[in-house]
Design an enzyme around this catalytic site. Structure first.
Site, PDB file in Angstrom:
ATOM      1  N   CYS A  76     -37.682   9.599  30.857  1.00  0.00           N
ATOM      2  CA  CYS A  76     -36.915   8.420  30.001  1.00  0.00           C
ATOM      3  C   CYS A  76     -37.329   7.192  30.758  1.00  0.00           C
ATOM      4  O   CYS A  76     -38.602   6.645  30.744  1.00  0.00           O
ATOM      5  CB  CYS A  76     -35.669   8.666  29.871  1.00  0.00           C
ATOM      6  SG  CYS A  76     -35.017   7.662  28.339  1.00  0.00           S
ATOM      7  N   HIS A 121     -35.502  14.292  27.691  1.00  0.00           N
ATOM      8  CA  HIS A 121     -34.658  14.604  29.016  1.00  0.00           C
ATOM      9  C   HIS A 121     -34.536  15.985  29.252  1.00  0.00           C
ATOM     10  O   HIS A 121     -33.659  16.688  28.940  1.00  0.00           O
ATOM     11  CB  HIS A 121     -33.189  14.012  28.992  1.00  0.00           C
ATOM     12  CG  HIS A 121     -32.898  12.435  29.101  1.00  0.00           C
ATOM     13  ND1 HIS A 121     -32.606  11.819  30.523  1.00  0.00           N
ATOM     14  CD2 HIS A 121     -32.986  11.743  28.128  1.00  0.00           C
ATOM     15  CE1 HIS A 121     -32.614  10.683  30.038  1.00  0.00           C
ATOM     16  NE2 HIS A 121     -32.744  10.314  28.969  1.00  0.00           N
ATOM     17  N   GLU A 168     -33.961  17.491  31.923  1.00  0.00           N
ATOM     18  CA  GLU A 168     -32.870  17.964  32.769  1.00  0.00           C
ATOM     19  C   GLU A 168     -31.694  18.378  32.175  1.00  0.00           C
ATOM     20  O   GLU A 168     -30.752  19.051  32.756  1.00  0.00           O
ATOM     21  CB  GLU A 168     -32.514  16.814  33.835  1.00  0.00           C
ATOM     22  CG  GLU A 168     -31.731  15.707  33.197  1.00  0.00           C
ATOM     23  CD  GLU A 168     -32.526  14.688  32.566  1.00  0.00           C
ATOM     24  OE1 GLU A 168     -33.720  14.814  32.000  1.00  0.00           O
ATOM     25  OE2 GLU A 168     -31.783  13.638  32.325  1.00  0.00           O
TER      26      GLU A 168
END
Ligand code: MN
Length: 239
Positions: free
Chosen positions: A107, A210, A212
């Site tokens: 990001c 994202h 994660e």
């Protein structure tokens, strides 16, 4: 011994605390790395020694980058900037590149990579590049809301192992002019760049989504990104 992966951190709104979402460290740990959260500093003379402790660098998400750093006047729609992160992370990224250290940008992180190497950003997609796609999703970050395509033959496509992927989207900015040396390797269906990498580098790659927040989900492609990154960070004398 696990490869040590530095993760850039942010500061709280009152500027009294360093902070980072634990999802980044958990993703690195689960992929076999040892996460180390790095406090930002205005003292960039600390960068070389910091990198000497690391096998890889994860440039994490966060606030907007000061448009002055890519030569633009700030638009009213540009969001909050964090000067200490900009001052720290741009040279940190360039120094990691000088060392040919593996770097993963997420990001804001891919935006840092682009600006650090001379690229520019859309300061606000809604006002500068409105499309039907909502890149600042209202849904929780564990939900995927739009597709991205991967450019065949790119490292990102090889790592993910799919030609197309559904991703989450929590950005109101994005890459505009790509920096010299970077190649766009993923696009949203509205043409926006969602991934970039440096051809010929062992691992200098960033994504606008994202992963994660997605690696624990049903699509294994997102965890493959962290596994490939940690693998690239493993020095040959570690295994
Ligand atoms: Mn998006």
């Amino acid at each position: 011994m696990r490869p040590v992966i530095g993760i850039t951190a942010s500061v709280s709104d009152d500027r009294l605390s360093y902070m980072q979402k634990h999802a980044y460290a958990r993703a690195i740990e689960s992929a076999g790395g040892l996460p180390l959260i790095l406090p930002p500093s205005f003292d960039v003379s600390l960068i070389d020694q910091t990198l000497s402790l690391l096998n890889g660098l994860l440039l994490a998400g966060g606030d907007d980058i000061d448009p002055a750093l890519y030569g633009e006047a700030r638009l009213p729609e540009c969001g909050l900037v964090t000067p200490i992160r900009d001052v720290w992370e741009l040279p940190l990224c360039r120094a990691a590149l000088d060392r040919r250290m593996p770097v993963l940008g997420i990001c804001r992180g891919v935006q840092v990579m682009n600006v650090a190497l001379g690229g520019t950003l859309y300061q606000d997609l809604q006002s500068q590049r409105p499309t039907a796609l909502h890149h600042a999703q209202q849904e929780p970050p564990e939900e995927v809301t739009h597709d991205v395509t991967l450019i065949p033959g790119s490292k990102l496509a090889d790592v993910l192992g799919v030609p197309r992927l559904r991703v989450n989207s929590h950005h109101h900015q994005a890459l505009k002019d790509l920096a010299p040396g970077l190649t766009a390797v993923s696009y949203a269906l509205d043409g926006l760049i969602e991934g970039a990498e440096m051809p010929g580098h062992p691992f200098f790659l960033g994504v606008q989504w994202h992963p994660e927040r997605l690696w624990e989900g049903t699509n294994a492609a997102h965890s493959r990104l962290f596994q490939a990154f940690v693998h690239a960070c493993a020095p040959s004398d570690l295994s």
